[in-house]
Design an enzyme around this catalytic site. Structure first.
Site, PDB file in Angstrom:
ATOM      1  N   ALA A  65     137.071 -12.711  -7.123  1.00 53.26           N
ATOM      2  CA  ALA A  65     137.100 -11.272  -6.845  1.00 53.26           C
ATOM      3  C   ALA A  65     138.088 -10.939  -5.730  1.00 53.26           C
ATOM      4  O   ALA A  65     138.276 -11.707  -4.783  1.00 53.26           O
ATOM      5  CB  ALA A  65     135.707 -10.787  -6.466  1.00 53.26           C
ATOM      6  N   GLY A 110     135.011 -16.573  -9.217  1.00 43.82           N
ATOM      7  CA  GLY A 110     135.093 -15.944 -10.529  1.00 43.82           C
ATOM      8  C   GLY A 110     136.223 -16.469 -11.385  1.00 43.82           C
ATOM      9  O   GLY A 110     136.149 -16.423 -12.614  1.00 43.82           O
ATOM     10  N   GLU A 113     134.867 -19.397 -12.989  1.00 43.50           N
ATOM     11  CA  GLU A 113     133.883 -18.938 -13.967  1.00 43.50           C
ATOM     12  C   GLU A 113     134.540 -18.406 -15.233  1.00 43.50           C
ATOM     13  O   GLU A 113     134.025 -18.604 -16.340  1.00 43.50           O
ATOM     14  CB  GLU A 113     132.975 -17.888 -13.329  1.00 43.50           C
ATOM     15  CG  GLU A 113     132.045 -18.497 -12.288  1.00 43.50           C
ATOM     16  CD  GLU A 113     131.192 -17.470 -11.588  1.00 43.50           C
ATOM     17  OE1 GLU A 113     129.964 -17.488 -11.773  1.00 43.50           O
ATOM     18  OE2 GLU A 113     131.753 -16.636 -10.840  1.00 43.50           O
ATOM     19  N   GLU A 133     130.788 -19.513  -3.504  1.00 39.38           N
ATOM     20  CA  GLU A 133     130.067 -18.272  -3.214  1.00 39.38           C
ATOM     21  C   GLU A 133     128.960 -18.403  -2.171  1.00 39.38           C
ATOM     22  O   GLU A 133     128.735 -17.484  -1.379  1.00 39.38           O
ATOM     23  CB  GLU A 133     129.471 -17.693  -4.515  1.00 39.38           C
ATOM     24  CG  GLU A 133     130.490 -17.032  -5.427  1.00 39.38           C
ATOM     25  CD  GLU A 133     131.145 -17.985  -6.405  1.00 39.38           C
ATOM     26  OE1 GLU A 133     131.800 -17.519  -7.349  1.00 39.38           O
ATOM     27  OE2 GLU A 133     131.008 -19.218  -6.215  1.00 39.38           O
TER      28      GLU A 133
END
Length: 259
Positions: A65, A110, A113, A133
């Site tokens: 992000a 992310g 991911e 995270e």
């Protein structure tokens, strides 16, 4: 056409490039919107049988992000953005055609991911992948706690998630996270070789095989076998099945049309 993504079409596949290299391809609100739109468009394009997901530049696939964007956001705005991000991850994980992540550099949070949402990963030896995270007071929120254990097992996944440790592309390959690893200079060639090996096959069969594997691992064996039988019959009555059988008997390369 899209602000943060470039799409290049090759024979039977498309390369989707996250294109914010100055921000290390960080996931912004606009990029999430673009990912959703691109995945929807390519899912309907009968000339695209598979997709490569990549990042622009040599430094990063995607670093997760865009935290700079979030600095000025209210909690309500972050919640709405979070819902949009979930839709973007879902758009990748539910994409009906084979999709391969080409991880050239940093794939953090992310970004990692997104790679895990793909069917396969081809990683550069120089790449680094991780889920940091918990060090920011949150947890992986793009499927990391779900996809990673399904690939490498609970204990190894917990080790990466609990420590926030980065691993190299080579280690990702040794752990079974990456399907292939190559020097950065040979990464595109290695990925293209894999994609061509995939797209020489019937596109409808590829989609049904993907559907069976993805849904089958979530149900018991009896339900999985029923799912496979249904998918097999869908292929059996296709024109591509007729062409495949005819090409086999005529000892030639099949000319599949995706029908």
């Amino acid at each position: 056409m899209w602000e943060t993504i470039e799409v290049t079409k090759r024979e039977h596949y498309a390369i989707v490039t996250l294109n914010r290299p100055d921000a290390l391809n960080a996931l912004s609100t606009q990029m999430a919107k673009d990912i959703i739109a691109v995945m929807d468009e390519l899912s309907k394009d009968i000339d695209v049988w598979a997709v490569v997901l990549s990042g622009a530049g040599e430094r990063a696939f995607c670093v997760g992000a865009d935290l700079k964007e979030r600095k000025s956001m209210t909690k309500d705005e972050m919640i709405r953005q979070r819902e949009l991000f979930c839709d973007a991850f879902e758009a990748v994980v539910r994409f009906p055609k084979p999709i391969v992540a080409m991880v050239n550099g940093f794939a953090m949070g992310g970004g990692f991911e997104f790679a895990l949402c793909c069917d396969m990963i081809v990683a550069a030896e120089e790449a680094f992948l991780g889920l940091p995270e918990v060090g920011l007071g949150i947890i992986p929120g793009g499927g990391g706690t779900q996809n990673l254990p399904r690939i490498i097992g609970k204990n190894k996944a917990k080790e990466l998630i609990y420590t926030g440790r980065k691993i190299s592309g080579q280690t990702a390959f040794e752990w079974g996270i990456a399907n292939k690893v190559a020097p950065r200079g040979q990464l595109m060639e290695a990925t293209a070789d894999l994609i061509r090996e995939i797209t020489k096959n019937a596109p409808l069969a590829l989609q049904q095989a993907k559907r069976c594997v993805d849904l089958g691992v979530e149900v018991d064996l009896t339900a999985g076998m029923a799912l496979e039988a249904e998918a097999y019959n869908r292929c059996l009555y296709s024109k591509d099945r007729d062409e495949g059988l005819k090409a086999f008997n005529e000892k030639r390369k099949p000319n599949y049309q995706g029908r």
